[in-house]
Design a protein around this motif. Structure first.
Motif, PDB file in Angstrom:
ATOM      1  N   ARG A  57       0.846  -1.195   0.000  1.00  0.00           N
ATOM      2  CA  ARG A  57       0.000   0.000   0.000  1.00  0.00           C
ATOM      3  C   ARG A  57       0.882   1.247   0.000  1.00  0.00           C
ATOM      4  O   ARG A  57       0.587   2.223  -0.692  1.00  0.00           O
ATOM      5  CB  ARG A  57      -0.935  -0.028   1.215  1.00  0.00           C
ATOM      6  N   THR A  58       1.972   1.238   0.740  1.00  0.00           N
ATOM      7  CA  THR A  58       2.885   2.386   0.792  1.00  0.00           C
ATOM      8  C   THR A  58       3.498   2.647  -0.579  1.00  0.00           C
ATOM      9  O   THR A  58       3.561   3.798  -1.028  1.00  0.00           O
ATOM     10  CB  THR A  58       3.984   2.148   1.844  1.00  0.00           C
ATOM     11  N   GLU A  59       3.951   1.578  -1.259  1.00  0.00           N
ATOM     12  CA  GLU A  59       4.528   1.737  -2.598  1.00  0.00           C
ATOM     13  C   GLU A  59       3.481   2.247  -3.587  1.00  0.00           C
ATOM     14  O   GLU A  59       3.770   3.130  -4.409  1.00  0.00           O
ATOM     15  CB  GLU A  59       5.095   0.404  -3.098  1.00  0.00           C
ATOM     16  N   PHE A  60       2.274   1.703  -3.502  1.00  0.00           N
ATOM     17  CA  PHE A  60       1.202   2.129  -4.396  1.00  0.00           C
ATOM     18  C   PHE A  60       0.865   3.593  -4.167  1.00  0.00           C
ATOM     19  O   PHE A  60       0.740   4.364  -5.119  1.00  0.00           O
ATOM     20  CB  PHE A  60      -0.046   1.257  -4.190  1.00  0.00           C
ATOM     21  N   ASN A  61       0.735   3.990  -2.905  1.00  0.00           N
ATOM     22  CA  ASN A  61       0.405   5.390  -2.591  1.00  0.00           C
ATOM     23  C   ASN A  61       1.486   6.341  -3.094  1.00  0.00           C
ATOM     24  O   ASN A  61       1.173   7.407  -3.641  1.00  0.00           O
ATOM     25  CB  ASN A  61       0.194   5.565  -1.089  1.00  0.00           C
ATOM     26  N   ALA A  62       2.748   5.965  -2.924  1.00  0.00           N
ATOM     27  CA  ALA A  62       3.849   6.814  -3.402  1.00  0.00           C
ATOM     28  C   ALA A  62       3.810   6.939  -4.927  1.00  0.00           C
ATOM     29  O   ALA A  62       4.004   8.034  -5.475  1.00  0.00           O
ATOM     30  CB  ALA A  62       5.185   6.250  -2.939  1.00  0.00           C
ATOM     31  N   PHE A  63       3.556   5.823  -5.598  1.00  0.00           N
ATOM     32  CA  PHE A  63       3.465   5.834  -7.059  1.00  0.00           C
ATOM     33  C   PHE A  63       2.333   6.742  -7.532  1.00  0.00           C
ATOM     34  O   PHE A  63       2.504   7.561  -8.436  1.00  0.00           O
ATOM     35  CB  PHE A  63       3.254   4.406  -7.583  1.00  0.00           C
ATOM     36  N   MET A  64       1.160   6.594  -6.918  1.00  0.00           N
ATOM     37  CA  MET A  64       0.011   7.396  -7.326  1.00  0.00           C
ATOM     38  C   MET A  64       0.229   8.879  -7.044  1.00  0.00           C
ATOM     39  O   MET A  64      -0.149   9.729  -7.858  1.00  0.00           O
ATOM     40  CB  MET A  64      -1.270   6.896  -6.654  1.00  0.00           C
ATOM     41  N   ALA A  65       0.839   9.206  -5.912  1.00  0.00           N
ATOM     42  CA  ALA A  65       1.127  10.613  -5.600  1.00  0.00           C
ATOM     43  C   ALA A  65       2.050  11.209  -6.658  1.00  0.00           C
ATOM     44  O   ALA A  65       1.832  12.332  -7.136  1.00  0.00           O
ATOM     45  CB  ALA A  65       1.735  10.736  -4.207  1.00  0.00           C
ATOM     46  N   SER A  66       3.056  10.447  -7.062  1.00  0.00           N
ATOM     47  CA  SER A  66       3.982  10.914  -8.092  1.00  0.00           C
ATOM     48  C   SER A  66       3.272  11.066  -9.435  1.00  0.00           C
ATOM     49  O   SER A  66       3.457  12.057 -10.147  1.00  0.00           O
ATOM     50  CB  SER A  66       5.139   9.919  -8.220  1.00  0.00           C
TER      51      SER A  66
END
Length: 133
Positions: free
Chosen positions: A55-64
């Motif tokens: 979830r952390t990796e996904f959230n970082a990707f989406m924010a970027s």
């Protein structure tokens, strides 16, 4: 005030609208297959290389991704704002047929011009509608 039907007209063309706005100033890239694009996105999200996306990796990707889309929309806005007055008039919108067609829907405050915030809001609404389909 615009009716829900008029707003939905814009949302119905969400994929095309978003593509036109986001790609207005993009440089051409090599065409890849859908599976190549999915694999590349997964690899970009999986920052620790464990073969899973947290979830952390996904959230970082989406924010970027959202930040990059904002930049693309800002660049598209600047390219359409030919007189530099920080708004897009109906005549300036004619450079993008989809935006011209949906001008009244994007012009949320109905002042006869589109602000950057109105364009961003319309793109977000289109993406949200597209995600719900």
């Amino acid at each position: 005030m615009k009716s829900a039907i008029a707003r939905n007209t814009l949302l119905a063309s969400a994929p095309l609208f978003c593509a036109l706005v986001a790609c207005a100033t993009a440089t051409p890239v090599e065409t890849k297959s859908e599976s190549d694009l999915v694999a590349a996105a997964f690899n970009k999200m999986d920052t620790n290389g464990d073969g899973q996306v947290s979830r952390t990796e996904f959230n970082a990707f989406m924010a970027s991704r959202l930040a990059n889309q904002r930049v693309a929309i800002e660049e598209a806005f600047k390219s359409l704002d030919s007189n530099g007055d920080k708004s897009i008039s109906k005549s300036e919108a004619a450079a993008n047929p989809t935006l011209e067609q949906h001008f009244a829907d994007v012009d949320a405050n109905h002042d006869g011009k589109i602000s950057l915030d109105e364009l961003v809001d319309a793109a977000r609404a289109a993406q949200t509608a597209d995600a719900k389909q």
